[in-house]
Design a protein around this motif. Structure first.
Motif, PDB file in Angstrom:
ATOM      1  N   UNK A  51       4.740   4.183 -11.607  1.00 44.37           N
ATOM      2  CA  UNK A  51       3.445   3.869 -11.025  1.00 44.37           C
ATOM      3  C   UNK A  51       3.240   2.405 -10.679  1.00 44.37           C
ATOM      4  N   UNK A  52       4.172   1.559 -11.065  1.00 46.19           N
ATOM      5  CA  UNK A  52       4.039   0.139 -10.745  1.00 46.19           C
ATOM      6  C   UNK A  52       4.100  -0.095  -9.243  1.00 46.19           C
ATOM      7  N   UNK A  53       4.879   0.705  -8.524  1.00 52.05           N
ATOM      8  CA  UNK A  53       4.969   0.569  -7.070  1.00 52.05           C
ATOM      9  C   UNK A  53       3.627   0.886  -6.408  1.00 52.05           C
ATOM     10  N   UNK A  54       2.848   1.750  -7.013  1.00 54.39           N
ATOM     11  CA  UNK A  54       1.514   2.054  -6.470  1.00 54.39           C
ATOM     12  C   UNK A  54       0.619   0.829  -6.588  1.00 54.39           C
ATOM     13  N   UNK A  55       0.711   0.133  -7.700  1.00 54.00           N
ATOM     14  CA  UNK A  55      -0.059  -1.106  -7.865  1.00 54.00           C
ATOM     15  C   UNK A  55       0.397  -2.171  -6.868  1.00 54.00           C
ATOM     16  N   UNK A  56       1.694  -2.240  -6.615  1.00 51.17           N
ATOM     17  CA  UNK A  56       2.214  -3.179  -5.628  1.00 51.17           C
ATOM     18  C   UNK A  56       1.700  -2.825  -4.235  1.00 51.17           C
ATOM     19  N   UNK A  57       1.669  -1.541  -3.894  1.00 46.43           N
ATOM     20  CA  UNK A  57       1.147  -1.100  -2.605  1.00 46.43           C
ATOM     21  C   UNK A  57      -0.322  -1.512  -2.455  1.00 46.43           C
ATOM     22  N   UNK A  58      -1.106  -1.294  -3.496  1.00 36.77           N
ATOM     23  CA  UNK A  58      -2.519  -1.665  -3.436  1.00 36.77           C
ATOM     24  C   UNK A  58      -2.699  -3.173  -3.296  1.00 36.77           C
ATOM     25  N   UNK A  59      -1.858  -3.937  -3.983  1.00 36.74           N
ATOM     26  CA  UNK A  59      -1.931  -5.394  -3.866  1.00 36.74           C
ATOM     27  C   UNK A  59      -1.564  -5.843  -2.454  1.00 36.74           C
ATOM     28  N   UNK A  60      -0.529  -5.233  -1.875  1.00 37.48           N
ATOM     29  CA  UNK A  60      -0.152  -5.577  -0.505  1.00 37.48           C
ATOM     30  C   UNK A  60      -1.237  -5.177   0.484  1.00 37.48           C
ATOM     31  N   UNK A  61      -1.924  -4.080   0.211  1.00 34.43           N
ATOM     32  CA  UNK A  61      -3.011  -3.623   1.067  1.00 34.43           C
ATOM     33  C   UNK A  61      -4.119  -4.686   1.138  1.00 34.43           C
ATOM     34  N   UNK A  62      -4.357  -5.331   0.023  1.00 39.14           N
ATOM     35  CA  UNK A  62      -5.393  -6.365  -0.040  1.00 39.14           C
ATOM     36  C   UNK A  62      -4.911  -7.686   0.555  1.00 39.14           C
ATOM     37  N   UNK A  63      -3.644  -8.039   0.299  1.00 42.22           N
ATOM     38  CA  UNK A  63      -3.135  -9.352   0.667  1.00 42.22           C
ATOM     39  C   UNK A  63      -2.729  -9.452   2.143  1.00 42.22           C
ATOM     40  N   UNK A  64      -2.056  -8.434   2.663  1.00 47.26           N
ATOM     41  CA  UNK A  64      -1.495  -8.506   4.023  1.00 47.26           C
ATOM     42  C   UNK A  64      -2.614  -8.324   5.052  1.00 47.26           C
ATOM     43  N   UNK A  65      -2.687  -9.211   6.035  1.00 44.19           N
ATOM     44  CA  UNK A  65      -3.725  -9.068   7.070  1.00 44.19           C
ATOM     45  C   UNK A  65      -3.421  -7.916   8.021  1.00 44.19           C
ATOM     46  N   UNK A  66      -4.471  -7.402   8.639  1.00 43.05           N
ATOM     47  CA  UNK A  66      -4.332  -6.291   9.576  1.00 43.05           C
ATOM     48  C   UNK A  66      -3.991  -6.776  10.958  1.00 43.05           C
TER      49      UNK A  66
END
Length: 66
Positions: A51-66
């Protein structure tokens, strides 16, 4: 050997290849690979890492601009 275009590519979330946040689509567009391969790798990584990859995905969702 010289290159005409020395501008770096930007890493952004995808607006066209998105299912949830566009993170996997953005990774696929950046590296020029199929988005389904990135999505499958994300699912496998989430099982392998517990489940750590899910947390990484959520962090990237917040950090990476659209």
């Amino acid at each position: 050997m010289t290159f005409d275009n020395n501008t770096p590519r930007t890493f952004t979330r995808s607006t066209s290849k998105r299912m949830l946040g566009g993170v996997c689509g953005g990774i696929a567009e950046y590296f020029g690979i199929d988005v389904n391969i990135v999505r499958a790798a994300a699912v496998v990584a989430s099982f392998i890492t517990g489940g750590t990859a899910i947390l990484l995905y959520l962090a990237l969702w917040v950090i990476i601009p659209e």
